[in-house]
Every structure is written in structure tokens, then in C-alpha cells.
Design a protein around this motif. Structure first.
Motif, PDB file in Angstrom:
ATOM      1  N   MET A  74       4.269  -1.281   6.240  1.00 46.88           N
ATOM      2  CA  MET A  74       3.285  -0.907   7.240  1.00 46.88           C
ATOM      3  C   MET A  74       3.355  -1.933   8.363  1.00 46.88           C
ATOM      4  SD  MET A  74      -0.669   0.251   6.913  1.00 46.88           S
ATOM      5  CE  MET A  74      -1.105  -0.916   5.716  1.00 46.88           C
ATOM      6  N   ARG A 126      -3.041  -0.186  15.895  1.00 40.51           N
ATOM      7  CA  ARG A 126      -3.403   0.602  14.721  1.00 40.51           C
ATOM      8  C   ARG A 126      -2.276   0.556  13.710  1.00 40.51           C
ATOM      9  NH1 ARG A 126      -4.828   6.343  16.789  1.00 40.51           N
ATOM     10  NH2 ARG A 126      -5.040   6.666  14.557  1.00 40.51           N
ATOM     11  N   ARG A 141      -2.006   6.687  11.024  1.00 38.91           N
ATOM     12  CA  ARG A 141      -3.092   7.108  10.147  1.00 38.91           C
ATOM     13  C   ARG A 141      -3.958   8.127  10.868  1.00 38.91           C
ATOM     14  NH1 ARG A 141      -6.357   2.404   7.775  1.00 38.91           N
ATOM     15  NH2 ARG A 141      -7.176   2.353   9.871  1.00 38.91           N
ATOM     16  N   ASN A 142      -4.178   9.234  10.228  1.00 39.59           N
ATOM     17  CA  ASN A 142      -4.949  10.315  10.818  1.00 39.59           C
ATOM     18  C   ASN A 142      -6.356  10.377  10.238  1.00 39.59           C
ATOM     19  OD1 ASN A 142      -5.533  12.698  12.256  1.00 39.59           O
ATOM     20  ND2 ASN A 142      -4.949  13.940  10.510  1.00 39.59           N
ATOM     21  N   ASN A 143      -6.459  10.312   8.904  1.00 43.07           N
ATOM     22  CA  ASN A 143      -7.750  10.534   8.268  1.00 43.07           C
ATOM     23  C   ASN A 143      -7.766   9.816   6.925  1.00 43.07           C
ATOM     24  OD1 ASN A 143     -10.247  11.548   7.770  1.00 43.07           O
ATOM     25  ND2 ASN A 143      -9.598  13.659   7.403  1.00 43.07           N
ATOM     26  N   SER A 144      -8.947   9.396   6.504  1.00 42.21           N
ATOM     27  CA  SER A 144      -9.124   8.813   5.175  1.00 42.21           C
ATOM     28  C   SER A 144     -10.232   9.561   4.468  1.00 42.21           C
ATOM     29  CB  SER A 144      -9.488   7.334   5.276  1.00 42.21           C
ATOM     30  OG  SER A 144      -8.417   6.611   5.816  1.00 42.21           O
ATOM     31  N   THR A 201      -5.346   8.578   1.988  1.00 43.48           N
ATOM     32  CA  THR A 201      -5.153   8.368   3.425  1.00 43.48           C
ATOM     33  C   THR A 201      -4.081   9.339   3.887  1.00 43.48           C
ATOM     34  OG1 THR A 201      -5.701   6.034   3.217  1.00 43.48           O
ATOM     35  CG2 THR A 201      -4.563   6.706   5.217  1.00 43.48           C
ATOM     36  N   TYR A 202      -4.366  10.021   4.974  1.00 48.52           N
ATOM     37  CA  TYR A 202      -3.450  11.017   5.527  1.00 48.52           C
ATOM     38  C   TYR A 202      -2.763  10.414   6.759  1.00 48.52           C
ATOM     39  CZ  TYR A 202      -6.026  14.186   2.525  1.00 48.52           C
ATOM     40  OH  TYR A 202      -6.604  14.786   1.440  1.00 48.52           O
ATOM     41  N   TRP A 203      -1.444  10.506   6.790  1.00 47.87           N
ATOM     42  CA  TRP A 203      -0.635   9.960   7.876  1.00 47.87           C
ATOM     43  C   TRP A 203       0.119  11.099   8.557  1.00 47.87           C
ATOM     44  CZ3 TRP A 203      -0.744   4.545   8.316  1.00 47.87           C
ATOM     45  CH2 TRP A 203      -1.301   3.865   7.240  1.00 47.87           C
ATOM     46  N   ARG A 228       3.729  15.105   7.283  1.00 51.36           N
ATOM     47  CA  ARG A 228       2.520  14.385   6.907  1.00 51.36           C
ATOM     48  C   ARG A 228       2.754  13.683   5.577  1.00 51.36           C
ATOM     49  NH1 ARG A 228      -3.249  17.296   5.926  1.00 51.36           N
ATOM     50  NH2 ARG A 228      -2.413  17.903   3.937  1.00 51.36           N
ATOM     51  N   THR A 259      -1.208   9.036   1.010  1.00 52.99           N
ATOM     52  CA  THR A 259      -1.126   7.878   0.113  1.00 52.99           C
ATOM     53  C   THR A 259      -2.439   7.737  -0.641  1.00 52.99           C
ATOM     54  OG1 THR A 259      -1.858   6.386   1.858  1.00 52.99           O
ATOM     55  CG2 THR A 259       0.512   6.633   1.571  1.00 52.99           C
ATOM     56  N   SER A 297      -4.239   2.802   1.533  1.00 47.88           N
ATOM     57  CA  SER A 297      -3.227   2.188   2.382  1.00 47.88           C
ATOM     58  C   SER A 297      -1.842   2.448   1.804  1.00 47.88           C
ATOM     59  CB  SER A 297      -3.456   0.689   2.519  1.00 47.88           C
ATOM     60  OG  SER A 297      -3.119   0.028   1.324  1.00 47.88           O
TER      61      SER A 297
END
Length: 187
Positions: free
Chosen positions: A1, A8, A20-23, A28-30, A43, A46, A50
Motif C-alpha cells: 500500500m 490517500r 479505497r472506495n468504501n469501508s 474495504t472496497y478498492w 474492484r 480486502t 486494510s
């Protein structure tokens, strides 16, 4: 990372960058960093919030052209092929005016914008004007990626590039008296 341009966190996987889009709870959505420019729908999800602490649970890749297209070796997403813009080299206007002979220009009537030019049974649409010289490109430019171009200066038309990438004529239909029909313009 790593940190992205705006500070960010970004996830690097298989040579691609994800932001990173959303948690949500422990996930966590990337999204792919090319999600906007190339419309890539890849997409990564994880666990534990993180990429460092949690394993990758799924890698999804859905481009507009094909769905679930992934690299078979490491299951990372592929981006759709992006064609580099084709830049053709054309001679300079001054060189054309000095070395080539032109013919009188024939304009066709048009209900839409600038009048097209007719030359050797091919129609040319207006492109741009520079230094009081108007440049036109073949009417089949978008359909056939035709490289043919002409320029008009002082009522005389000159070929910039005379080769066409298509066989059909783009001239409007002509009736028996040599007059262009209403669909083509001249009557």
C-alpha cells in the motif's frame, strides 16, 4: 500500500493501482485507478479494513466489453485496450500552395453547418480554418478512418492527401441532366 497524489492510500496489485472506495465493517472496497478514464470496473475487496493486515478476498474485473476478464496467471484485472490517437503527417499548407495546382471549388448546399466541398466524386466536410485557409476531410472520416484531406484558399481547392481508405463514392446522386438531387444539395 502506498499514498496516492492526494495523500490517500492506494493499493498496488499486479501492476495496477486501486484507491479505497468504501469501508463496511471488516471489508474495504478498492476501485481501479482507471475507473473513470478507461471505465474500468475492476474492484478488490480486502478483509480487516486494510490491504496490509487483511487478505484479498476477491478480485473482480468487469470491463464494458467483456465481463470477468482476468489475468489467468495471478487473477488480476486487465484493462481494455486503449488505442493511441493516430497522428498522420500531412504537408504544410505553404508547401502545397507552392507545388500543387488546384481546381475551382464546388460547394454543395447543406442544411447543417458549413457547406461541403465536392471534388472528384468525393464529398469533404469542413474541419477547421487557419490563416484564411479552410481545411476539409473526407465525409467517410469517422466511418472508414479515411485519411483524405483537401484545403480551400481563394476559391481554389487543393489536395492535402488524395488517398482514400474506402471504395464507395461519397458524392450525392446526380440526375440525367448532371444536376445534383435534393438529397445531395444542388438543384
Amino acid at each position: 500500500m502506498v499514498l496516492g497524489r492526494k495523500g490517500r492510500p492506494m493499493l498496488l496489485m499486479g501492476g495496477y493501482a486501486f484507491f479505497r472506495n468504501n469501508s463496511n465493517k471488516n471489508k474495504t472496497y478498492w476501485l481501479c485507478s482507471k475507473s473513470r478514464s478507461l471505465k474500468c470496473r475492476a474492484r478488490i475487496i480486502t478483509l480487516d479494513g486494510s490491504a496490509d493486515s487483511g487478505p484479498v478476498t476477491s478480485v473482480q474485473s468487469q470491463t464494458n466489453a467483456t465481463k470477468n476478464q482476468t489475468n489467468p496467471v495471478d487473477k488480476t484485472p486487465r484493462h481494455p485496450a486503449r488505442r493511441p490517437p493516430k497522428r498522420r503527417k500531412y504537408p504544410k499548407a505553404e508547401e502545397i500552395l507552392a507545388t500543387r495546382t488546384g481546381t475551382p471549388v464546388v460547394f454543395l448546399n447543406s442544411r447543417f453547418g458549413a457547406a461541403p466541398v465536392l471534388l472528384d466524386d468525393q464529398t469533404y466536410q469542413f474541419c477547421f480554418t487557419q490563416k484564411q485557409i479552410s481545411f476539409y476531410r473526407c465525409a467517410q472520416f469517422r466511418k472508414s478512418d479515411c485519411p483524405s484531406r483537401v484545403m480551400v484558399k481563394d476559391g481554389v481547392v487543393y489536395y492535402v492527401c488524395s488517398e482514400h481508405s474506402h471504395l464507395e463514392s461519397t458524392a450525392p446522386p446526380v440526375d440525367s441532366g448532371g444536376i445534383y438531387s435534393r438529397s445531395g444539395g444542388k438543384k
